[in-house]
Design an enzyme around this catalytic site. Structure first.
Site, PDB file in Angstrom:
ATOM      1  CG  ASP A 276      -5.020   5.825   2.820  1.00  0.00           C
ATOM      2  OD1 ASP A 276      -5.884   6.653   2.475  1.00  0.00           O
ATOM      3  OD2 ASP A 276      -4.741   5.581   4.015  1.00  0.00           O
TER       4      ASP A 276
ATOM      5  CG  ASN B 122      -4.850   9.515   4.787  1.00  0.00           C
ATOM      6  OD1 ASN B 122      -3.648   9.289   4.682  1.00  0.00           O
ATOM      7  ND2 ASN B 122      -5.634   8.793   5.572  1.00  0.00           N
TER       8      ASN B 122
ATOM      9  CE  LYS C 180      -3.650   0.189   2.565  1.00  0.00           C
ATOM     10  NZ  LYS C 180      -4.503   0.162   3.774  1.00  0.00           N
TER      11      LYS C 180
ATOM     12  CG  ASP D 271      -6.436   0.941  14.584  1.00  0.00           C
ATOM     13  OD1 ASP D 271      -6.279   0.218  15.579  1.00  0.00           O
ATOM     14  OD2 ASP D 271      -5.582   1.762  14.186  1.00  0.00           O
TER      15      ASP D 271
ATOM     16  CG  ASN E  39      -8.022   4.902   7.932  1.00  0.00           C
ATOM     17  OD1 ASN E  39      -7.602   4.801   6.777  1.00  0.00           O
ATOM     18  ND2 ASN E  39      -7.682   5.908   8.723  1.00  0.00           N
TER      19      ASN E  39
ATOM     20  CG  HIS F 142      -5.918   2.997  10.399  1.00  0.00           C
ATOM     21  ND1 HIS F 142      -5.855   3.238  11.762  1.00  0.00           N
ATOM     22  CD2 HIS F 142      -5.345   4.056   9.796  1.00  0.00           C
ATOM     23  CE1 HIS F 142      -5.267   4.397  11.950  1.00  0.00           C
ATOM     24  NE2 HIS F 142      -4.942   4.919  10.789  1.00  0.00           N
TER      25      HIS F 142
ATOM     26  CE  LYS G  54      -1.130   6.869   4.583  1.00  0.00           C
ATOM     27  NZ  LYS G  54      -2.578   6.934   4.873  1.00  0.00           N
TER      28      LYS G  54
ATOM     29  CD  GLU H 246      -6.632   2.881   3.476  1.00  0.00           C
ATOM     30  OE1 GLU H 246      -6.033   1.874   3.025  1.00  0.00           O
ATOM     31  OE2 GLU H 246      -6.354   3.390   4.575  1.00  0.00           O
TER      32      GLU H 246
ATOM     33  CG  ASN I 146      -2.184   6.119  13.301  1.00  0.00           C
ATOM     34  OD1 ASN I 146      -3.280   5.868  13.748  1.00  0.00           O
ATOM     35  ND2 ASN I 146      -2.017   7.035  12.369  1.00  0.00           N
TER      36      ASN I 146
HETATM   37  O1  GKR Z   1       1.152   7.439   9.516  1.00  0.00           O
HETATM   38  O2  GKR Z   1       0.935   9.318   8.535  1.00  0.00           O
HETATM   39  C1  GKR Z   1       0.546   8.214   8.776  1.00  0.00           C
HETATM   40  C2  GKR Z   1      -0.727   7.725   8.175  1.00  0.00           C
HETATM   41  O3  GKR Z   1      -1.169   8.564   7.165  1.00  0.00           O
HETATM   42  C3  GKR Z   1      -1.756   7.635   9.250  1.00  0.00           C
HETATM   43  O4  GKR Z   1      -1.854   8.860   9.944  1.00  0.00           O
HETATM   44  C4  GKR Z   1      -3.098   7.252   8.746  1.00  0.00           C
HETATM   45  O5  GKR Z   1      -3.991   7.311   9.818  1.00  0.00           O
HETATM   46  O6  GKR Z   1      -2.088   5.286   7.788  1.00  0.00           O
HETATM   47  C5  GKR Z   1      -3.200   5.873   8.215  1.00  0.00           C
HETATM   48  C6  GKR Z   1      -4.323   5.682   7.231  1.00  0.00           C
HETATM   49  O7  GKR Z   1      -4.471   4.604   6.732  1.00  0.00           O
HETATM   50  O8  GKR Z   1      -5.105   6.598   6.994  1.00  0.00           O
HETATM   51 MG    MG Z   2      -6.139   5.102   5.545  1.00  0.00          MG
END
Ligand code: GKR
Ligand code: MG
Length: 451
Positions: free
Chosen positions: A241, A243, A211, A319, A295, A345, A213, A266, A347
């Site tokens: 993802d 976000n 995955k 989560d 999430n 999910h 980010k 995602e 962190n």
């Molecule tokens: O660790 O920065 C991060 C992620 O972006 C986290 O804050 C997210 O909550 O990984 C997470 C997600 O799946 O949205």
């Molecule tokens: Mg996410």
């Protein structure tokens, strides 16, 4: 008659809350750049049978204070009464004045602390104790019991910025003998470097799923990294993802051509034009033939009701820190019965959470999607003497009673000393970001490096 005689399970004699910190890379996300340190809160329980139970949850003063306020409701209670203890905590809890109920549908990380529920670290530690008392692993105490011995896990890829651009104390691992440990602290912002990241991870942990980010570069540019990953791993399941960073129009435009390339998408979009993220994601699903995970739009049962009613999501990444252990498995059961999919999910976290995830995912029925974990970015900073391993892309589920692992108190106290030295205990992704783009401010609709 006291409870001990009446029910006969051991009594909790001590609850300690220990805030800890660990090291991180300059990982990029929509909310900015990760700081050099991340924080967590640990719960350590002792019981009258001489056992120790452990739990881990998100860091920060708010969650730490919430846990401390629970101590009188936990000490003196029977391990077997863990549901009642949690119920008492819920009944005593009040919604914080600053909690507007928005949740994290716009990835405002200052609101994450309201979505995370401190008491799930207590649930974890009590289940650990109960399992030790009964001689059973935690996964046998959840849902319909253990469904599998190992849990499929994905390689969580991140864009990483050059830490030398920030005047902040990021850890340097250039001297490490481990190729992954060396690489994870370096700049990786191009499709080529993302593929290299996946390759080094694949060699170390055997991942078959990845995955990325997103929410960092322009969406179309991030899709180039996804295509490069798919080319390198034609049989791999590849996800992204952002976000919720993309508008509905942009999400449809860049995701439609990715049908057959992405395994799922995602949180492609968030709230817009007066519509909630649940409504917008439902429209996205009508337009694009890809399974959608979240999430962000379903972080509690009320949000989930609306998300499900709108058919806005196929995969709920429930989560256990948001939903609880029991709640997360209950979600897994429900999704399985409805023909939908469960996952989790994550962190940044230590290996206590890694172990907890292994047990929860082991009890999830059906075919959960490969588990998210940030552990690969923290691997080596162990707080356990016997951290479960990820091999061939699978996380082992400890077989011993309780969580089946042993806390390393020396390491915990080192991590606590690190925490005490930090000027700030709450996550702040803007500070590091401002070294890259002066005056940078979070905007839930703009990828972090697009200004
Ligand atoms: O660790 O920065 C991060 C992620 O972006 C986290 O804050 C997210 O909550 O990984 C997470 C997600 O799946 O949205
Ligand atoms: Mg996410």
């Amino acid at each position: 008659m006291d409870h001990k005689t009446e029910y006969g399970t051991p009594v909790i004699t001590e609850m300690k809350v220990i805030p800890v910190a660990g090291y991180d890379s300059m990982l990029m996300t929509l909310s900015g750049a990760h700081a050099p340190y991340f924080t967590r809160n640990l719960v350590i329980l002792k019981d009258s049978a001489g056992h120790t139970g452990i739990g881990e949850i998100h860091g920060g003063d708010y969650t730490c204070a919430a846990l401390e306020s629970c101590i009188p409701l936990v000490e003196g209670q029977q391990v077997g009464m863990y549901r009642k203890v949690l119920d008492n905590i819920h009944k005593a809890a009040k919604r914080a004045d600053e909690d507007d109920g928005e949740g994290i549908q716009s990835l405002d990380i200052s609101k994450l602390k309201f979505v995370v529920k401190a008491e799930w670290a207590i649930e974890c530690a009590m289940l650990d104790l109960l399992g030790q008392y009964l001689g059973l692993p935690v996964c046998e105490l959840l849902g319909d019991g253990k469904q599998r011995d190992q849990v499929e896990t994905l390689g969580y890829l991140f864009y990483v910025s050059d830490k030398n651009k920030a005047d902040l104390p990021y850890i340097d691992e250039s001297g490490s003998q481990d190729p992954w440990f060396q690489l994870r602290r370096q700049e990786m912002l191009t499709p080529e470097r993302i593929v290299e990241q996946a390759q080094v991870l694949q060699e170390k942990y055997g991942f078959r799923n990845f995955k990325l980010k997103g929410g960092v570069l322009a969406g179309a540019e991030e899709m180039e990294a996804i295509k490069a990953l798919k080319k390198a791993y034609p049989d791999g399941r590849i996800n992204i993802d952002p976000n919720g960073a993309w508008s509905l129009d942009e999400a449809i435009k860049i995701c439609k051509p990715m049908e057959g390339i992405l395994t799922y998408i995602e949180d492609p979009c968030g709230p817009e034009a007066g519509y909630s993220s649940r409504e917008i994601m439902a429209e996205f699903k009508n337009a694009v033939n890809l399974p959608v995970a979240t999430n962000m739009i379903a972080t509690d049962w009320r949000q989930f009701y609306h998300a499900a009613a709108l058919k806005a999501v196929d995969i709920v990444l429930a989560d256990p820190h948001f939903w609880g252990f029991g709640g997360s498995v209950r979600m897994a059961q429900l999704l399985n019965d409805w023909g939908l999919t469960w996952g989790s999910h994550s962190n940044n976290h230590f290996d206590i959470t890694l172990t907890a995830f292994a047990h929860v995912a082991a009890a999830a029925p059906g075919t959960p999607t490969a588990l998210d974990t940030h552990w690969i970015w923290q691997d080596g900073q162990n707080l356990l003497l016997d951290t479960p391993e990820i091999k061939n892309g699978y996380l082992e589920v400890p077989k011993k009673p309780g969580l089946g692992v042993t806390i390393n108190m020396e390491r915990v106290m080192e991590a606590n000393a690190l925490y005490k030295n930090l000027k700030n205990h709450d996550r702040d992704d803007a500070e590091a970001m401002q070294f890259l783009i002066p005056g940078w401010k979070f905007d839930s609709k703009k990828p972090a490096l697009v200004r």
